[in-house]
Design an enzyme around this catalytic site. Structure first.
Site, mmCIF file in Angstrom:
data_model
loop_
_atom_site.group_PDB
_atom_site.id
_atom_site.type_symbol
_atom_site.label_atom_id
_atom_site.label_comp_id
_atom_site.label_asym_id
_atom_site.label_seq_id
_atom_site.Cartn_x
_atom_site.Cartn_y
_atom_site.Cartn_z
ATOM 1 N N GLU A 176 0.827 -1.216 0.000
ATOM 2 C CA GLU A 176 0.000 0.000 0.000
ATOM 3 C C GLU A 176 0.864 1.270 0.000
ATOM 4 O O GLU A 176 1.172 1.813 1.054
ATOM 5 C CB GLU A 176 -0.946 0.030 1.205
ATOM 6 N N LYS A 213 -2.727 -2.000 -2.885
ATOM 7 C CA LYS A 213 -3.768 -1.119 -2.370
ATOM 8 C C LYS A 213 -3.357 0.305 -2.697
ATOM 9 O O LYS A 213 -2.345 0.803 -2.203
ATOM 10 C CB LYS A 213 -3.960 -1.295 -0.860
#
Length: 295
Positions: A176, A213
């Site tokens: 992420e 992400k």
């Protein structure tokens, strides 16, 4: 790695619920849930209250694997119970929701327009404990605040280095590198990030795959190359501070990307609601995010 869970995450329709608010973000999460800081004292009481909030969400009849593919847990949540069962076991056995764990320890100070992750010296021990508890994958967050190539390269290098450590432990990493939605040069930062991610993905060994992400991009469909990349199991999107309706509208313009929302999921839920009101509000939220994720 649990092959049934792997297939569900790779091919299932739905989204991943982010229920991993940490110590720094917990007071705000509770405030939005209708619990002011003046109503509790100390971290222990604060974490009990946020666990009660999470328990109410995951034990709700609105929350199950028909629309929710997975749920990301805070470490302290993994060590607690839902509905009388260990959290990860409850999610999978009772709800058919794949359990993930937030493993980062927060962000370092900004340098070169980014914040890399703080060191994680105890990560191997945490991964071993997570695997024993039935966790399928992990999530770790860095932040990009500006279109700085050196900074973005550092973020991606660190994410993939730790990602390989997580893969070696038999777990699936969610990488992420969040791009701040308030960055003045967000579009340019996303271009640099995509290039760095593609390079890192191409360098993965053997049949290794990761999840990504990412902040919903400024250009619709900009991450299609990542969605289709053979080394990417799934691309999920964070809401990044956008309200739910805006998050859903933006997500729906990015085919192949599914939601992994936190604040946008819990928006409108309060401790003061009756169970019927709470379940109805949660059902509405889940359905809207589900629809945006399958568009």
């Amino acid at each position: 790695m649990n092959q049934e869970q792997l297939a569900k995450v790779a091919q299932g329709q739905g989204f991943i619920a982010a229920l991993d608010q940490s110590g720094g973000s917990t007071p705000k999460a509770l405030r939005l849930y209708g619990i002011e800081e003046s109503s509790y004292s100390g971290d222990a009481q604060m974490f009990d209250l946020v666990h009660a909030m999470r328990s109410r969400i995951v034990t709700s009849p609105a929350f199950d694997g028909r629309r929710v593919l997975g749920a990301i847990l805070f470490e302290m949540t993994m060590d607690r119970d839902f509905g009388g069962l260990p959290a990860a076991e409850y999610l999978w056995q009772k709800k058919q929701v794949v359990p993930f764990l937030k493993v980062d320890k927060g962000l370092a100070d900004e340098a070169n327009g980014v914040q890399v992750m703080k060191p994680m010296p105890a990560l191997d021990a945490l991964l071993k404990r997570a695997a024993a508890k039935g966790i399928f994958g992990t999530k770790m967050r860095s932040v990009v605040n500006a279109a700085n190539a050196a900074g973005i390269d550092a973020v991606v290098a660190q994410q993939f280095e730790v990602g390989r450590q997580i893969l070696a432990a038999g777990l699936m990493p969610i990488i992420e590198p969040e791009v701040n939605i308030k960055a003045a040069d967000k579009k340019e930062a996303e271009a640099l990030l995509k290039a760095a991610l593609l390079k890192a993905l191409d360098a993965l060994a053997g049949e290794q795959k990761v999840m990504l992400k990412l902040t919903i991009p400024s250009v619709d469909g900009f991450y299609t190359e990542l969605v289709k990349h053979p080394r990417v199991l799934r691309v999920v999107a964070l809401s990044g501070g956008y309200a739910r309706d805006e998050s859903n509208a933006l997500l729906a313009r990015n085919p192949g990307v599914i939601a992994s929302f936190s604040r946008a999921l819990t928006e409108g839920l309060t401790a003061q609601q009756s169970d019927a009101e709470f379940n109805a509000a949660l059902d509405k939220a889940i359905e809207s995010i589900y629809q945006a994720s399958i568009t």
